[in-house]
Design a protein around this motif. Structure first.
Motif, PDB file in Angstrom:
ATOM      1  N   GLU A  34      -2.002  -3.703   4.200  1.00 21.15           N
ATOM      2  CA  GLU A  34      -3.194  -3.775   5.048  1.00 21.15           C
ATOM      3  C   GLU A  34      -4.490  -3.986   4.284  1.00 21.15           C
ATOM      4  O   GLU A  34      -5.429  -4.569   4.798  1.00 21.15           O
ATOM      5  CB  GLU A  34      -3.306  -2.505   5.897  1.00 21.15           C
ATOM      6  CG  GLU A  34      -2.233  -2.395   6.944  1.00 21.15           C
ATOM      7  CD  GLU A  34      -2.383  -1.148   7.795  1.00 21.15           C
ATOM      8  OE1 GLU A  34      -3.446  -0.490   7.738  1.00 21.15           O
ATOM      9  OE2 GLU A  34      -1.432  -0.830   8.521  1.00 21.15           O
ATOM     10  N   SER A  35      -4.560  -3.487   3.047  1.00 19.10           N
ATOM     11  CA  SER A  35      -5.800  -3.579   2.290  1.00 19.10           C
ATOM     12  C   SER A  35      -5.468  -3.918   0.844  1.00 19.10           C
ATOM     13  O   SER A  35      -4.862  -3.128   0.128  1.00 19.10           O
ATOM     14  CB  SER A  35      -6.564  -2.252   2.375  1.00 19.10           C
ATOM     15  OG  SER A  35      -7.835  -2.371   1.799  1.00 19.10           O
ATOM     16  N   GLN A  50      -3.013  -3.465  -4.499  1.00 18.35           N
ATOM     17  CA  GLN A  50      -2.959  -2.753  -3.231  1.00 18.35           C
ATOM     18  C   GLN A  50      -3.970  -1.617  -3.296  1.00 18.35           C
ATOM     19  O   GLN A  50      -4.004  -0.866  -4.280  1.00 18.35           O
ATOM     20  CB  GLN A  50      -1.552  -2.206  -2.995  1.00 18.35           C
ATOM     21  CG  GLN A  50      -1.390  -1.509  -1.684  1.00 18.35           C
ATOM     22  CD  GLN A  50       0.066  -1.183  -1.388  1.00 18.35           C
ATOM     23  OE1 GLN A  50       0.976  -1.659  -2.050  1.00 18.35           O
ATOM     24  NE2 GLN A  50       0.277  -0.370  -0.381  1.00 18.35           N
ATOM     25  N   ARG A  51      -4.789  -1.479  -2.259  1.00 17.47           N
ATOM     26  CA  ARG A  51      -5.778  -0.399  -2.223  1.00 17.47           C
ATOM     27  C   ARG A  51      -5.065   0.933  -2.088  1.00 17.47           C
ATOM     28  O   ARG A  51      -4.189   1.121  -1.243  1.00 17.47           O
ATOM     29  CB  ARG A  51      -6.738  -0.608  -1.060  1.00 17.47           C
ATOM     30  CG  ARG A  51      -7.955   0.276  -1.107  1.00 17.47           C
ATOM     31  CD  ARG A  51      -8.917  -0.169  -0.043  1.00 17.47           C
ATOM     32  NE  ARG A  51     -10.165   0.557  -0.102  1.00 17.47           N
ATOM     33  CZ  ARG A  51     -11.169   0.345   0.734  1.00 17.47           C
ATOM     34  NH1 ARG A  51     -11.061  -0.587   1.667  1.00 17.47           N
ATOM     35  NH2 ARG A  51     -12.271   1.040   0.635  1.00 17.47           N
ATOM     36  N   ARG A  52      -5.437   1.881  -2.938  1.00 17.73           N
ATOM     37  CA  ARG A  52      -4.816   3.199  -2.966  1.00 17.73           C
ATOM     38  C   ARG A  52      -5.448   4.111  -1.917  1.00 17.73           C
ATOM     39  O   ARG A  52      -6.593   3.913  -1.505  1.00 17.73           O
ATOM     40  CB  ARG A  52      -4.991   3.816  -4.353  1.00 17.73           C
ATOM     41  CG  ARG A  52      -4.307   3.007  -5.436  1.00 17.73           C
ATOM     42  CD  ARG A  52      -4.657   3.518  -6.810  1.00 17.73           C
ATOM     43  NE  ARG A  52      -3.960   2.753  -7.837  1.00 17.73           N
ATOM     44  CZ  ARG A  52      -4.315   2.714  -9.095  1.00 17.73           C
ATOM     45  NH1 ARG A  52      -5.377   3.391  -9.523  1.00 17.73           N
ATOM     46  NH2 ARG A  52      -3.625   1.998  -9.965  1.00 17.73           N
ATOM     47  N   ASP A  53      -4.696   5.118  -1.504  1.00 17.29           N
ATOM     48  CA  ASP A  53      -5.225   6.099  -0.556  1.00 17.29           C
ATOM     49  C   ASP A  53      -6.493   6.729  -1.125  1.00 17.29           C
ATOM     50  O   ASP A  53      -6.505   7.176  -2.271  1.00 17.29           O
ATOM     51  CB  ASP A  53      -4.201   7.206  -0.277  1.00 17.29           C
ATOM     52  CG  ASP A  53      -3.042   6.728   0.589  1.00 17.29           C
ATOM     53  OD1 ASP A  53      -3.184   5.679   1.259  1.00 17.29           O
ATOM     54  OD2 ASP A  53      -1.999   7.396   0.594  1.00 17.29           O
ATOM     55  N   GLY A  54      -7.543   6.729  -0.340  1.00 15.40           N
ATOM     56  CA  GLY A  54      -8.801   7.341  -0.748  1.00 15.40           C
ATOM     57  C   GLY A  54      -9.627   6.502  -1.711  1.00 15.40           C
ATOM     58  O   GLY A  54     -10.707   6.924  -2.121  1.00 15.40           O
ATOM     59  N   TYR A  58     -15.436  -0.250  -3.915  1.00 14.74           N
ATOM     60  CA  TYR A  58     -15.965  -0.455  -5.264  1.00 14.74           C
ATOM     61  C   TYR A  58     -14.907  -0.115  -6.322  1.00 14.74           C
ATOM     62  O   TYR A  58     -14.764  -0.842  -7.307  1.00 14.74           O
ATOM     63  CB  TYR A  58     -17.237   0.362  -5.495  1.00 14.74           C
ATOM     64  CG  TYR A  58     -17.816   0.100  -6.864  1.00 14.74           C
ATOM     65  CD1 TYR A  58     -18.499  -1.091  -7.121  1.00 14.74           C
ATOM     66  CD2 TYR A  58     -17.648   1.000  -7.898  1.00 14.74           C
ATOM     67  CE1 TYR A  58     -19.003  -1.355  -8.373  1.00 14.74           C
ATOM     68  CE2 TYR A  58     -18.152   0.733  -9.157  1.00 14.74           C
ATOM     69  CZ  TYR A  58     -18.828  -0.441  -9.388  1.00 14.74           C
ATOM     70  OH  TYR A  58     -19.319  -0.718 -10.644  1.00 14.74           O
ATOM     71  N   GLN A  59     -14.161   0.962  -6.123  1.00 10.65           N
ATOM     72  CA  GLN A  59     -13.107   1.322  -7.078  1.00 10.65           C
ATOM     73  C   GLN A  59     -12.029   0.234  -7.123  1.00 10.65           C
ATOM     74  O   GLN A  59     -11.526  -0.105  -8.195  1.00 10.65           O
ATOM     75  CB  GLN A  59     -12.491   2.669  -6.713  1.00 10.65           C
ATOM     76  CG  GLN A  59     -13.425   3.835  -6.965  1.00 10.65           C
ATOM     77  CD  GLN A  59     -12.910   5.135  -6.350  1.00 10.65           C
ATOM     78  OE1 GLN A  59     -12.321   5.129  -5.261  1.00 10.65           O
ATOM     79  NE2 GLN A  59     -13.148   6.241  -7.042  1.00 10.65           N
TER      80      GLN A  59
END
Length: 85
Positions: A34-35, A50-54, A58-59
């Motif tokens: 999804e992200s 893949q974007r991590r939880d939380g 910017y990170q």
């Protein structure tokens, strides 16, 4: 929206160079992820993260900047979207 006095994206020198020289980054859904953030130049996909939880946007972009540097400096391409390839 109020703009900060300093540009936090100025630290993303590899992302800036890439998109200023014909490369591209994409943010959003990639297949079932999804992200995600993807960086590519005219001939290679340099990184797929893949974007991590939380994780803030910017990170994620900071990790993408580092992954671009790894691809250019060490020839190591990061793929968190298709890890079994």
């Amino acid at each position: 929206m109020k703009h900060p006095n300093t540009d936090p994206l100025a630290a993303l020198k590899n992302v800036d160079w890439l998109i200023s020289n014909g490369g591209e980054i994409s943010l959003g859904a990639v297949g079932p992820v999804e992200s995600a953030a993807v960086a590519s130049d005219e001939s290679d996909c340099l990184a797929m993260l893949q974007r991590r939880d939380g994780e803030s946007l910017y990170q994620l972009l900071t990790r993408l900047d580092a992954a671009i540097a790894r691809a250019w400096d060490e020839g190591e391409f990061t793929d968190e979207i298709n890890p079994n390839r």
